[in-house]
Design a protein around this motif. Sequence first.
Motif, PDB file in Angstrom:
ATOM      1  N   PHE A 231       0.891  -1.182   0.103  1.00 21.79           N
ATOM      2  CA  PHE A 231      -0.153  -0.049   0.126  1.00 21.79           C
ATOM      3  C   PHE A 231       0.963   1.273   0.125  1.00 21.79           C
ATOM      4  CE2 PHE A 231      -3.381  -3.237   1.567  1.00 21.79           C
ATOM      5  CZ  PHE A 231      -4.138  -2.888   0.782  1.00 21.79           C
TER       6      PHE A 231
ATOM      7  N   VAL B 231      -6.201  -7.016   1.736  1.00 26.60           N
ATOM      8  CA  VAL B 231      -5.582  -7.935   0.912  1.00 26.60           C
ATOM      9  C   VAL B 231      -4.360  -7.424   0.316  1.00 26.60           C
ATOM     10  CG1 VAL B 231      -7.019  -8.135  -0.957  1.00 26.60           C
ATOM     11  CG2 VAL B 231      -5.450  -9.917  -0.403  1.00 26.60           C
ATOM     12  N   ALA B 232      -3.046  -8.077   0.524  1.00 24.34           N
ATOM     13  CA  ALA B 232      -2.113  -7.593   0.100  1.00 24.34           C
ATOM     14  C   ALA B 232      -0.794  -8.747  -0.554  1.00 24.34           C
ATOM     15  CB  ALA B 232      -1.263  -6.338   0.789  1.00 24.34           C
ATOM     16  N   VAL B 233      -0.352  -8.306  -1.576  1.00 26.39           N
ATOM     17  CA  VAL B 233       0.901  -8.855  -1.980  1.00 26.39           C
ATOM     18  C   VAL B 233       2.098  -8.271  -2.256  1.00 26.39           C
ATOM     19  CG1 VAL B 233       1.503 -10.358  -3.905  1.00 26.39           C
ATOM     20  CG2 VAL B 233      -0.823 -10.629  -3.099  1.00 26.39           C
TER      21      VAL B 233
ATOM     22  N   GLN C  54       3.664  -9.607  -7.095  1.00 31.59           N
ATOM     23  CA  GLN C  54       2.228  -9.465  -7.615  1.00 31.59           C
ATOM     24  C   GLN C  54       2.003  -9.897  -9.230  1.00 31.59           C
ATOM     25  OE1 GLN C  54       1.080  -5.311  -7.341  1.00 31.59           O
ATOM     26  NE2 GLN C  54       1.267  -5.152  -5.017  1.00 31.59           N
ATOM     27  N   ARG C  55       0.815 -10.157  -9.573  1.00 28.56           N
ATOM     28  CA  ARG C  55       0.366 -10.561 -10.870  1.00 28.56           C
ATOM     29  C   ARG C  55       0.770 -12.242 -11.281  1.00 28.56           C
ATOM     30  NH1 ARG C  55      -0.918  -6.168 -15.033  1.00 28.56           N
ATOM     31  NH2 ARG C  55      -1.813  -4.594 -13.468  1.00 28.56           N
ATOM     32  N   ARG C  56       1.072 -12.990 -10.139  1.00 31.99           N
ATOM     33  CA  ARG C  56       1.207 -14.309 -10.218  1.00 31.99           C
ATOM     34  C   ARG C  56       0.200 -14.987  -9.861  1.00 31.99           C
ATOM     35  NH1 ARG C  56       5.449 -16.213  -7.491  1.00 31.99           N
ATOM     36  NH2 ARG C  56       6.466 -14.611  -6.546  1.00 31.99           N
ATOM     37  N   GLY C  57      -0.750 -14.324  -9.417  1.00 31.38           N
ATOM     38  CA  GLY C  57      -2.083 -15.168  -9.214  1.00 31.38           C
ATOM     39  C   GLY C  57      -2.059 -15.492  -7.457  1.00 31.38           C
TER      40      GLY C  57
ATOM     41  N   GLY D  63      -2.606 -12.895  -5.079  1.00 30.24           N
ATOM     42  CA  GLY D  63      -3.781 -12.382  -4.400  1.00 30.24           C
ATOM     43  C   GLY D  63      -5.158 -13.280  -4.631  1.00 30.24           C
ATOM     44  N   ALA D  64      -5.274 -13.823  -5.962  1.00 32.74           N
ATOM     45  CA  ALA D  64      -6.361 -14.592  -6.390  1.00 32.74           C
ATOM     46  C   ALA D  64      -6.475 -15.976  -5.323  1.00 32.74           C
ATOM     47  CB  ALA D  64      -6.483 -15.036  -7.553  1.00 32.74           C
TER      48      ALA D  64
ATOM     49  N   GLU E 170     -11.820  -2.744  -6.406  1.00 35.54           N
ATOM     50  CA  GLU E 170     -12.073  -2.477  -7.901  1.00 35.54           C
ATOM     51  C   GLU E 170     -12.850  -3.761  -8.309  1.00 35.54           C
ATOM     52  OE1 GLU E 170     -11.637  -0.327 -10.918  1.00 35.54           O
ATOM     53  OE2 GLU E 170     -10.457   0.306  -9.138  1.00 35.54           O
TER      54      GLU E 170
ATOM     55  N   TYR F 167     -11.579  -6.521 -10.739  1.00 35.50           N
ATOM     56  CA  TYR F 167     -10.726  -7.490  -9.692  1.00 35.50           C
ATOM     57  C   TYR F 167     -11.537  -8.443  -9.341  1.00 35.50           C
ATOM     58  CZ  TYR F 167      -7.004  -9.855  -7.193  1.00 35.50           C
ATOM     59  OH  TYR F 167      -6.161 -10.811  -6.700  1.00 35.50           O
TER      60      TYR F 167
ATOM     61  N   ARG G 197     -14.349 -11.555 -10.564  1.00 34.38           N
ATOM     62  CA  ARG G 197     -13.868 -12.932 -10.962  1.00 34.38           C
ATOM     63  C   ARG G 197     -14.041 -13.647  -9.609  1.00 34.38           C
ATOM     64  NH1 ARG G 197      -7.784 -11.213 -12.446  1.00 34.38           N
ATOM     65  NH2 ARG G 197      -8.855  -9.373 -12.829  1.00 34.38           N
TER      66      ARG G 197
HETATM   67  C1  LIG Z   1      -4.789  -6.304  -5.248  1.00 31.05           C
HETATM   68  C2  LIG Z   1      -3.439  -7.186  -5.026  1.00 31.05           C
HETATM   69  C3  LIG Z   1      -3.641  -7.993  -3.664  1.00 31.05           C
HETATM   70  C4  LIG Z   1      -3.722  -8.229  -6.282  1.00 31.05           C
HETATM   71  O1  LIG Z   1      -2.668  -9.392  -5.842  1.00 31.05           O
HETATM   72  P1  LIG Z   1      -1.911 -10.014  -7.153  1.00 31.05           P
HETATM   73  O2  LIG Z   1      -1.215 -11.283  -6.427  1.00 31.05           O
HETATM   74  O3  LIG Z   1      -1.152  -9.263  -7.887  1.00 31.05           O
HETATM   75  O4  LIG Z   1      -3.041 -10.496  -7.812  1.00 31.05           O
HETATM   76  P2  LIG Z   1      -3.437 -11.660  -8.811  1.00 31.05           P
HETATM   77  O5  LIG Z   1      -2.070 -11.993  -9.607  1.00 31.05           O
HETATM   78  O6  LIG Z   1      -4.213 -12.592  -8.370  1.00 31.05           O
HETATM   79  O7  LIG Z   1      -4.287 -10.894 -10.130  1.00 31.05           O
HETATM   80  C5  LIG Z   1      -3.646  -9.905 -10.813  1.00 31.05           C
HETATM   81  C6  LIG Z   1      -4.740  -9.350 -11.664  1.00 31.05           C
HETATM   82  O8  LIG Z   1      -5.372  -8.418 -10.696  1.00 31.05           O
HETATM   83  C7  LIG Z   1      -5.392  -7.249 -11.308  1.00 31.05           C
HETATM   84  N1  LIG Z   1      -5.093  -6.099 -10.439  1.00 31.05           N
HETATM   85  C8  LIG Z   1      -4.326  -6.105  -9.291  1.00 31.05           C
HETATM   86  N2  LIG Z   1      -4.517  -4.950  -8.558  1.00 31.05           N
HETATM   87  C9  LIG Z   1      -5.642  -4.329  -9.036  1.00 31.05           C
HETATM   88  C10 LIG Z   1      -6.238  -3.322  -8.852  1.00 31.05           C
HETATM   89  N3  LIG Z   1      -6.035  -2.252  -7.908  1.00 31.05           N
HETATM   90  N4  LIG Z   1      -7.272  -2.933  -9.546  1.00 31.05           N
HETATM   91  C11 LIG Z   1      -7.735  -3.763 -10.803  1.00 31.05           C
HETATM   92  N5  LIG Z   1      -6.929  -4.753 -11.182  1.00 31.05           N
HETATM   93  C12 LIG Z   1      -5.961  -4.993 -10.157  1.00 31.05           C
HETATM   94  C13 LIG Z   1      -4.210  -7.120 -12.270  1.00 31.05           C
HETATM   95  O9  LIG Z   1      -4.370  -6.251 -13.329  1.00 31.05           O
HETATM   96  C14 LIG Z   1      -4.400  -8.569 -12.751  1.00 31.05           C
HETATM   97  O10 LIG Z   1      -5.407  -8.806 -13.670  1.00 31.05           O
HETATM   98  P3  LIG Z   1      -5.373  -9.801 -14.943  1.00 31.05           P
HETATM   99  O11 LIG Z   1      -5.417 -11.301 -14.382  1.00 31.05           O
HETATM  100  O12 LIG Z   1      -6.747  -9.563 -15.831  1.00 31.05           O
HETATM  101  O13 LIG Z   1      -4.021  -9.379 -15.629  1.00 31.05           O
HETATM  102  C15 LIG Z   1      -2.173  -6.612  -5.140  1.00 31.05           C
HETATM  103  O14 LIG Z   1      -2.219  -6.225  -6.640  1.00 31.05           O
HETATM  104  C16 LIG Z   1      -1.958  -5.724  -4.097  1.00 31.05           C
HETATM  105  O15 LIG Z   1      -1.231  -5.920  -2.785  1.00 31.05           O
HETATM  106  N6  LIG Z   1      -2.065  -4.383  -4.356  1.00 31.05           N
HETATM  107  C17 LIG Z   1      -1.719  -3.239  -3.368  1.00 31.05           C
HETATM  108  C18 LIG Z   1      -2.774  -3.480  -2.089  1.00 31.05           C
HETATM  109  C19 LIG Z   1      -4.243  -3.345  -2.694  1.00 31.05           C
HETATM  110  O16 LIG Z   1      -4.881  -2.497  -3.436  1.00 31.05           O
HETATM  111  N7  LIG Z   1      -5.080  -4.147  -2.214  1.00 31.05           N
HETATM  112  C20 LIG Z   1      -6.549  -4.229  -2.296  1.00 31.05           C
HETATM  113  C21 LIG Z   1      -7.510  -3.433  -1.829  1.00 31.05           C
HETATM  114  S1  LIG Z   1      -7.617  -3.832  -0.169  1.00 31.05           S
END
Ligand SMILES: CC(C)(COP(=O)(O)OP(=O)(O)OC[C@H]1O[C@@H](n2cnc3c(N)ncnc32)[C@H](O)[C@@H]1OP(=O)(O)O)[C@@H](O)C(=O)NCCC(=O)NCCS
Length: 162
Positions: A22, A73-75, A80-83, A85-86, A109, A112, A115
């Motif tokens: 963050f 939730v945070a990675v 990031q972008r390796r699944g 977070g999902a 968002e 995100y 899905r």
């Molecule tokens: C949001 C977060 C947890 C996702 O974790 P991640 O491991 O990167 O997510 P995944 O690999 O599972 O998914 C990646 C997908 O999420 C999308 N994505 C990631 N953050 C996003 C956001 N803030 N808005 C929209 N899409 C987002 C990416 O574009 C990607 O999309 P795609 O699958 O269509 O290419 C990570 O980006 C993060 O820590 N962000 C900062 C903290 C935050 O904003 N947390 C959420 C609010 S509580």
Amino acid sequence: MRLRDEIPPDTAAVRHVHTQAFGRADEARLVDTLRERGEAVVSLVAQEGGAVIGHVLLSPLDAPFRALGLAPVAVLPEAQRRGVGAALIREGLARARQAGWEAVFVLGEPRYYERFGFSAATASGFSSPYAGPHFLALSLRGARLIPGEGSVAYAPPFQELG
Ligand SMILES: CC(C)(COP(=O)(O)OP(=O)(O)OC[C@H]1O[C@@H](n2cnc3c(N)ncnc32)[C@H](O)[C@@H]1OP(=O)(O)O)[C@@H](O)C(=O)NCCC(=O)NCCS
């Protein structure tokens, strides 16, 4: 990468994940406060090579049915972008469902969270300070969520988030 429950020695690493992801300390503090208040109903870490690279928390909401809020939730940025977070979100939702919770709300968002089954339409009948296109809900038990008289309120520590 493996997912597991957070344990006490993870506290500093979880704090680090949120601060890095963050770019500020507010969410890390929120996690600490919710944990201290005994409100970390589901708290999962993603671990890789002995290091914590992601974390998700679900905590109780004040709602007309048994509902949790998914936040934060945070990675780590480099993971990031390796699944990760999902995977954390899917496992968090599975744990909530197993434990009999009826719904999960999230502020985020739509692109995100849709899905995972969250939708703004599902949340739209509930009054909340967060109501709007980024306020999403998911029914865990297949039932429609009936707003009734109810509003959805987050625990007091969320109000300190900027
Ligand atoms: C949001 C977060 C947890 C996702 O974790 P991640 O491991 O990167 O997510 P995944 O690999 O599972 O998914 C990646 C997908 O999420 C999308 N994505 C990631 N953050 C996003 C956001 N803030 N808005 C929209 N899409 C987002 C990416 O574009 C990607 O999309 P795609 O699958 O269509 O290419 C990570 O980006 C993060 O820590 N962000 C900062 C903290 C935050 O904003 N947390 C959420 C609010 S509580």
